[in-house]
Write an enzyme that holds these catalytic residues in place. Structure first.
Site, short mmCIF file in Angstrom:
data_model
loop_
_atom_site.label_atom_id
_atom_site.label_comp_id
_atom_site.label_asym_id
_atom_site.label_seq_id
_atom_site.Cartn_x
_atom_site.Cartn_y
_atom_site.Cartn_z
N ASP A 97 -67.30 -44.17 -28.93
CA ASP A 97 -67.85 -44.29 -27.38
C ASP A 97 -67.36 -45.41 -26.92
O ASP A 97 -66.42 -46.09 -27.75
CB ASP A 97 -69.38 -44.23 -27.57
CG ASP A 97 -70.19 -43.71 -26.17
OD1 ASP A 97 -69.66 -44.17 -25.03
OD2 ASP A 97 -70.94 -42.62 -26.36
N HIS B 230 -65.98 -42.25 -22.19
CA HIS B 230 -66.43 -42.84 -23.20
C HIS B 230 -65.40 -43.34 -24.19
O HIS B 230 -65.63 -43.20 -25.30
CB HIS B 230 -67.41 -42.26 -23.87
CG HIS B 230 -68.52 -41.94 -22.92
ND1 HIS B 230 -69.71 -42.91 -22.61
CD2 HIS B 230 -69.27 -40.76 -22.09
CE1 HIS B 230 -70.57 -42.48 -21.87
NE2 HIS B 230 -70.07 -41.18 -21.44
N GLU C 106 -69.51 -37.65 -18.45
CA GLU C 106 -69.22 -38.75 -17.96
C GLU C 106 -68.19 -39.23 -17.52
O GLU C 106 -68.04 -40.47 -17.75
CB GLU C 106 -70.53 -39.68 -18.44
CG GLU C 106 -71.84 -39.17 -18.42
CD GLU C 106 -72.75 -39.83 -18.98
OE1 GLU C 106 -73.75 -39.92 -18.48
OE2 GLU C 106 -72.46 -40.60 -19.89
#
Ligand code: ACM
Length: 746
Positions: free
Chosen positions: A188, A250, A313
């Site tokens: 991440d 990420h 995202e």
């Protein structure tokens, strides 16, 4: 005595007396013909059946621990593991208890293992277990098989690291719940944990970061040898580890290691705040080649059919700003950056497919061009998963509400850090909604998964506490047929589940049963005390004289008015059995030195989080607006307030617009405190400067109040002068000691 026969015998009458298996089996038929365990237990397995022998060894080890009697594998045993001749589903089994013995029968290896898990639960020791004493197993015929094939948990080992030893124990617990997929979130923005031989800097650089508020790098990596050992440990318990390597977003930690793989300015170090970062892998062919090399090593380590490539995202600012990426979009004839991410996903899916694997990603990857073999993990609600299933994609449902277990289980200080509150019952109640799907679409719903994100869960203990017992509720959702799911039945099993966790050293939460006390100050020196629990089970009994409440103590009905100070002790009783979550607290009088504690609530809930402070305390705060208010309380005779403030060093501000912080640079480095009477728009009755929260971890504050009479609410507004560490209110109490004087205002 076995808990089911004796320890739990005081529970309300249940349809299946003595059978407390979680997740609840598909069919249970009590026969009334019980089996008495002999002093030595022999487990027998079919000759030459290696998987059956492995399951027998697993069961032997558990039973030795639980029953305190010799258990061995041999011939002619009273507990027989057999292969079913009749067709049972791969994970299905039949468990039969007769006066002659116990038979576990399955066709598949997993089914036999789950039969053993069920039996181990039937033989849980009860609270009154006498070592090696008489043990009766209720006669029963159980026929069981799971509702869903994917019964998952996602563990975020990127935001905070957990040791391989701890993950092994976590997998053991998963297996006891018949959970069978560990989705392992390995990369991440904040870390890259997996050792990659061809690109060692991913883990060397990405595995360590300086946490906000801490002086030294912390973290850790998983070596390939450790990973192989974990994969084998999991496989022996019929748990598949599905690894996740996040791309294209990420990716901050990865790009700190290899800046050339990114688009736009390279991050210098892995992120140490929480939120969504703009750092994306580039879509260049050279970058894709590196990612495919990584996936090759991943496939070599993890035999899982599915490989998770993230996809969530991925904010496209960097791609939008890059002439090179824009040229690539044009040359590929694509519409935009979203289509470019979809193109990347197709390349990755093809690469995985060429190796006999399948891609799975978060639901942002769903679009018309997603290859049919790719599966979707729906986190934007179960509806996103049903949409994917209708579109012909396999889907796993892991909706934020209620399956994100970084939400807290309750709202007491003991509930630890986290987001809002998803109590056990809410998690239990999740309905995947497959009934509304046509059969062919419903068949695409692979199953359910809970996700444990660890931004706010900084230690293994915090993860455990967030996970259990809610994973039992998730397991029942994923295993038990819809028409057998029953909250009341589950709740009756909860005390036994909590005992099991405690016995195995699992730090589970008793939030569902924990007693809560609300104190409403009344006329000076008195208060109204209200007791409550999330769930009602048993009879709530209490004392006010400091003695432990017994089964004969006064039963709680309406709130109690008491003179202060008062020592409140309370517990829930099922018959004479005390349930977890008892309360033992002294409520001082405002005239006592520590003052009468109040339970303020947040003024606003914009970014309401329960955060761990530098002192290890957990405080609830709106990270955009540190402000607390109290319910109206009798303030007659009150001369002031005592506050304990704790500093919050951990950076939650990637999600916070600086403008929303309402910073006041005219204040000193510590900012200030304003106390308002009758709400936050009411008159300011005190104003104080505070110490610098980046230098000290806590501050005790005394605030003088002007004399008032009657009931008033208070608003405590903290003002900040700059971003970074900030103060939050930990405790607040009213005092009636001699009048005080405030220091000069800031
Ligand atoms: C997610 O919560 N971003 C999958």
């Amino acid at each position: 005595m076995i808990g089911l026969c004796l320890g739990l015998s005081t529970l309300p009458a249940r349809a299946e007396p003595g059978i407390a298996i979680t997740p609840r089996p598909a069919q249970v038929r009590p026969t009334g013909e019980d089996f008495h365990l002999p002093p030595t237990l022999v487990l027998s397995v079919p000759e030459g059946d290696v998987p059956a022998r492995a399951t027998a060894a697993y069961l032997r080890d558990i039973l030795r621990d639980q029953l305190h009697r010799p258990v061995r594998i041999g011939t002619g045993g009273v507990i027989r593991l057999e292969r079913a001749s009749e067709p049972l589903p791969e994970e299905g089994y039949r468990l039969t208890v007769t006066p002659q013995g116990i038979t576990l029968r399955a066709w598949g290896d997993a089914g036999l293992f789950y039969a053993a898990v069920s039996l181990s639960q039937m033989l849980e020791p009860g609270a009154d277990d006498a070592k090696g004493g008489e043990v009766t197993v209720p006669g029963v015929e159980i026929t069981d098989a799971p509702r869903f094939g994917w019964r998952g948990v996602m563990l975020d080992s990127a935001r905070h690291y957990q040791s391989p030893a701890w993950i092994r124990r976590f997998i053991d617990e998963m297996a006891r719940h018949k959970l069978n997929v560990l989705h392992w979130h390995l990369t991440d923005d904040q870390a890259w944990r997996l050792e990659i031989h061809r690109y060692p800097r991913f883990a060397q650089v990405g595995g360590w970061r300086v946490e906000a508020g801490e002086p030294h790098p912390s973290g850790g990596i998983y070596t390939q040898a450790q990973v192989r050992a974990l994969v084998a440990h999991a496989a022996a318990r019929h748990v598949t580890i599905v690894p996740e390597i996040e791309m294209p977003g990420h990716a901050t930690a990865a790009l700190a290691a290899y800046p050339a793989l990114g688009t736009g300015p390279a991050p210098a170090v892995p992120a140490s705040g929480w939120g969504i970062y703009p750092n994306l892998f580039s879509p260049r062919p050279e970058t894709l080649k590196v990612l495919e090399d990584v996936l090759d090593e991943v496939m070599d380590l993890f035999p899982s059919r599915f490989i998770h490539v993230g996809g969530d995202e991925a904010v496209k600012d960097a791609w939008k700003a890059s002439p090179e990426v824009q040229a690539q979009i044009r040359s590929l004839g694509l519409k935009d950056e979203t289509a470019l991410q979809a193109w990347m996903v197709r390349q990755l899916a093809a690469h995985l497919e060429a190796h006999g694997r399948r891609l799975i990603g978060w639901d942002e990857i769903l679009n018309d061009d997603l290859p049919a073999s790719a599966a979707v993990m729906a986190w934007h609600g179960a509806g996103a998963g049903r949409t994917a299933a209708r579109a012909g994609h396999d889907a796993v449902l892991s909706p934020v509400l209620p399956y994100y277990l970084d939400y807290r289980q309750g709202d007491t200080p003991q509930d630890g850090p986290g987001r809002g509150v998803f109590p056990l019952k809410l998690v239990y109640g999740f309905d995947p909604g497959t009934a509304e799907l046509a059969p062919d679409a419903a068949a695409h719903v692979l199953g359910l998964q809970a996700n444990i994100w660890t931004e706010l869960l900084r230690s293994e203990g915090r993860v455990e506490y967030a996970a259990f017992p809610r994973l039992a509720a998730v397991a029942e959702g994923a295993w038990t047929p819809a028409d057998r799911r029953d909250w009341a039945d589950f709740l009756n099993r909860l005390p036994g589940l909590l005992e099991g966790y405690a016995r195995r050293g699992v730090r589970a939460s008793d939030s569902a049963l924990r007693l809560r006390l609300n104190v409403d100050p009344e006329v000076p020196g008195r208060a109204v005390l209200a007791l409550s629990t999330q769930e009602r089970l048993g009879t709530l009994r209490y004392t006010l004289d400091g003695t432990p409440p017994g089964p004969g103590a006064r039963a709680y009905g309406l709130p109690i008015e008491a003179a202060l100070p008062v020592h409140v002790r309370a517990a829930n009783f099922l018959g004479d059995r005390v349930l977890p979550g008892a309360l033992d607290v002294v409520i001082p009088s405002p005239a006592d030195p520590e003052g009468l504690p109040l339970s303020p609530t947040l003024c606003t809930s914009g970014l309401a989080l329960s955060l761990e402070s530098g002192t290890g305390d957990v405080v609830r705060v709106d990270a955009r607006n540190p402000c607390w208010q109290t319910r109206p309380a009798a303030l007659d005779g009150i001369t002031g307030l005592r506050l304990r403030l704790v500093s919050l060093p951990y950076n939650v501000e990637a999600r916070v617009d600086a403008a929303a912080l309402a910073l006041d640079p005219t204040l000193g480095p510590g900012g200030g405190l304003e106390v308002h009477l009758d709400g936050c728009d009411g008159a300011v009755v005190a104003r104080l400067a505070l110490d610098d929260p980046s230098r000290v971890a806590q501050q005790a504050v005394r605030v003088a109040l002007p004399p008032v009479t009657g009931r008033h609410g208070l608003c405590l507004q903290l003002r900040r002068s700059r971003p970074g560490p900030f103060w939050a209110l930990d405790t607040l109490s009213l005092t009636a000691l001699a009048p005080m004087k405030n220091p000069p205002a800031p």
